[in-house]
Design an enzyme around this catalytic site. Structure first.
Site, mmCIF file in Angstrom:
data_model
loop_
_atom_site.group_PDB
_atom_site.id
_atom_site.type_symbol
_atom_site.label_atom_id
_atom_site.label_comp_id
_atom_site.label_asym_id
_atom_site.label_seq_id
_atom_site.Cartn_x
_atom_site.Cartn_y
_atom_site.Cartn_z
ATOM 1 N N ARG A 1 0.837 -1.205 0.000
ATOM 2 C CA ARG A 1 0.000 0.000 0.000
ATOM 3 C C ARG A 1 0.868 1.250 0.000
ATOM 4 O O ARG A 1 0.593 2.204 -0.732
ATOM 5 C CB ARG A 1 -0.960 0.020 1.189
ATOM 6 C CG ARG A 1 -1.984 1.161 1.081
ATOM 7 C CD ARG A 1 -2.936 1.214 2.269
ATOM 8 N NE ARG A 1 -4.042 2.138 2.026
ATOM 9 C CZ ARG A 1 -4.002 3.449 2.222
ATOM 10 N NH1 ARG A 1 -2.886 4.028 2.658
ATOM 11 N NH2 ARG A 1 -5.051 4.210 1.975
ATOM 12 N N CYS A 2 1.904 1.268 0.814
ATOM 13 C CA CYS A 2 2.789 2.436 0.859
ATOM 14 C C CYS A 2 3.394 2.742 -0.506
ATOM 15 O O CYS A 2 3.592 3.905 -0.855
ATOM 16 C CB CYS A 2 3.932 2.201 1.848
ATOM 17 S SG CYS A 2 3.504 2.363 3.582
#
Length: 407
Positions: free
Chosen positions: A396-397
């Site tokens: 996600r990052c």
């Protein structure tokens, strides 16, 4: 044809995403400067690049469009106005002195746009400029000192900008090591043909001002859908930043409520998405510390006069249930015993990227948590992360969704 840019949820079908493949900026990460540049360790850049390629190809195999930040930046530099603006903002007269800055900008302007994009993210040393550029500033620096510091955290495209319903926040970053990233994204969204003239809202961060304490990072912003946004109040995202974004969302009628949750201020809980992600309609992956009953949580709504109404919530889970109209949130906690769970949270077991309801991408090394996902009916598409994970960011990052369906 103008591309559609809209992010209506965390879990709807992901259609387009922006990534940044590790490059020169990570090659300039050393044991002596990694702390200043917000990394805990140095990475094998070649291996990290291979792991990132597997990540990108995993998304492509799922039918998701992958745009690379370096390509977007290179293409943006084809627009003269964008190129001049970036050179002025990244090579400042006030930091380098007017004579030296003018000479460096003129030299950079003659580069190929691919090479210039490489330096805008990877940095520039005094040893790289031609000997013909002479100045007192040059005379007082070592050849390995930076004229422009590298931006290794560009790897985490989630943070610098985040799309929320029909618009984007171009985020004022909390740490000096990341603040120049924002200008690269401002230029892309303003001038790149993919975005220029697009009918989307710029909520926050696209002004030439000092945002002071009003900082915001995309890792703290979860677009949970149905008119709700969940934002972590972390070491990087402040109450001031949350208020500005909430007011903009309400002004443009893009959200009905913003849930703000206070996070512990320590490295392992740097952003909300390091401890909590939305992975199915009623399901969240969590590290239990963030959902303790004593965690402060508020819901912000419009007060009808351009301001904000703040309501203290009994628990974060109750606030989410109200926002999504569900009876009970299902939680999948970090796997293993207390020691294994702490290790896997540190290695981003909770920081998964949802591709569609119940299907996520995550690091293969987090075996205990991945097993819990599987038992709960969540499909994990595993990717290697032995090197990428050293940056303290997961799937996600490392991704900025540009187009995702609502729920």
């Amino acid at each position: 044809m103008m591309e559609k840019h809209y992010v209506g949820s965390e879990i709807g079908q992901l259609r387009s995403v922006m990534l940044h493949r590790p490059n020169l900026s990570l090659k300039r990460l050393t044991p002596s400067n990694c702390q200043e540049l917000l990394f805990d360790d140095v990475l094998s850049v070649e291996r990290a690049g291979e792991e990132h390629d597997i990540f990108a190809n995993t998304l492509r195999q799922q039918g998701i469009e992958v745009l690379l930040l370096t390509d977007l930046l290179t293409q943006t530099l084809d627009i003269t106005e964008a190129k001049n603006w970036l050179l002025e903002t990244q090579i400042s007269d006030y930091r380098l002195g007017p004579t030296f800055a003018t000479d460096v900008r003129a030299w950079l302007a003659e580069m190929s746009h691919r090479d210039l994009a490489r330096h805008l993210s990877g940095g520039l040393t005094y040893g790289e400029i031609p000997a013909s550029i002479k100045n007192m500033v040059v005379d007082t620096h070592d050849i390995n000192d930076f004229i422009m510091k590298p931006l290794p955290n560009h790897l985490f495209t989630r943070d610098t900008s985040c799309w929320i319903y029909n618009g984007v926040s171009i985020n004022p970053m909390a740490k000096p090591a990341r603040q120049r990233e924002t200008n690269n994204l401002r230029a892309i969204y303003r001038w790149h043909p993919q975005f220029a003239g697009g009918e989307f809202i710029k909520y926050f961060g696209d002004e030439n001002i000092n945002y002071d304490h009003a900082t915001l990072e995309g890792g703290d912003v979860l677009v949970i859908g149905r008119g709700a946004v969940l934002i972590g109040m972390s070491e990087r995202t402040t109450p001031q930043g949350i208020e500005f974004l909430a007011q903009a969302l309400f002004k443009h009628r893009q959200a009905e409520r913003v849930i703000a949750v206070e996070l512990p201020k320590h490295r392992s809980c740097m952003h909300l998405d390091t401890v909590m992600t939305h992975i199915d309609i009623d399901t969240f992956s969590v590290y239990p510390e963030v959902v303790r009953p004593d965690v402060n949580c508020w819901t912000l709504t419009p007060d009808g006069h351009g301001g904000l109404k703040r309501t203290q919530e009994s628990t974060l889970l109750h606030a989410i249930e109200k926002a999504l109209g569900i009876d009970q949130v299902r939680l999948i906690t970090t796997g293993g015993d207390a020691f294994e769970a702490e290790r896997e949270q540190w290695n981003d077991a909770n920081n998964v990227l949802t591709l569609r309801p119940g299907v996520v991408v995550g690091y293969e090394r987090n075996i205990w948590t991945n097993e819990k996902y599987d038992k709960a009916g969540i499909t994990v598409l595993p990717i290697p992360g032995d090197e990428l994970g050293r940056g303290r960011g997961g799937a996600r990052c490392m991704s900025c969704p540009l187009h995702r369906d609502g729920i």
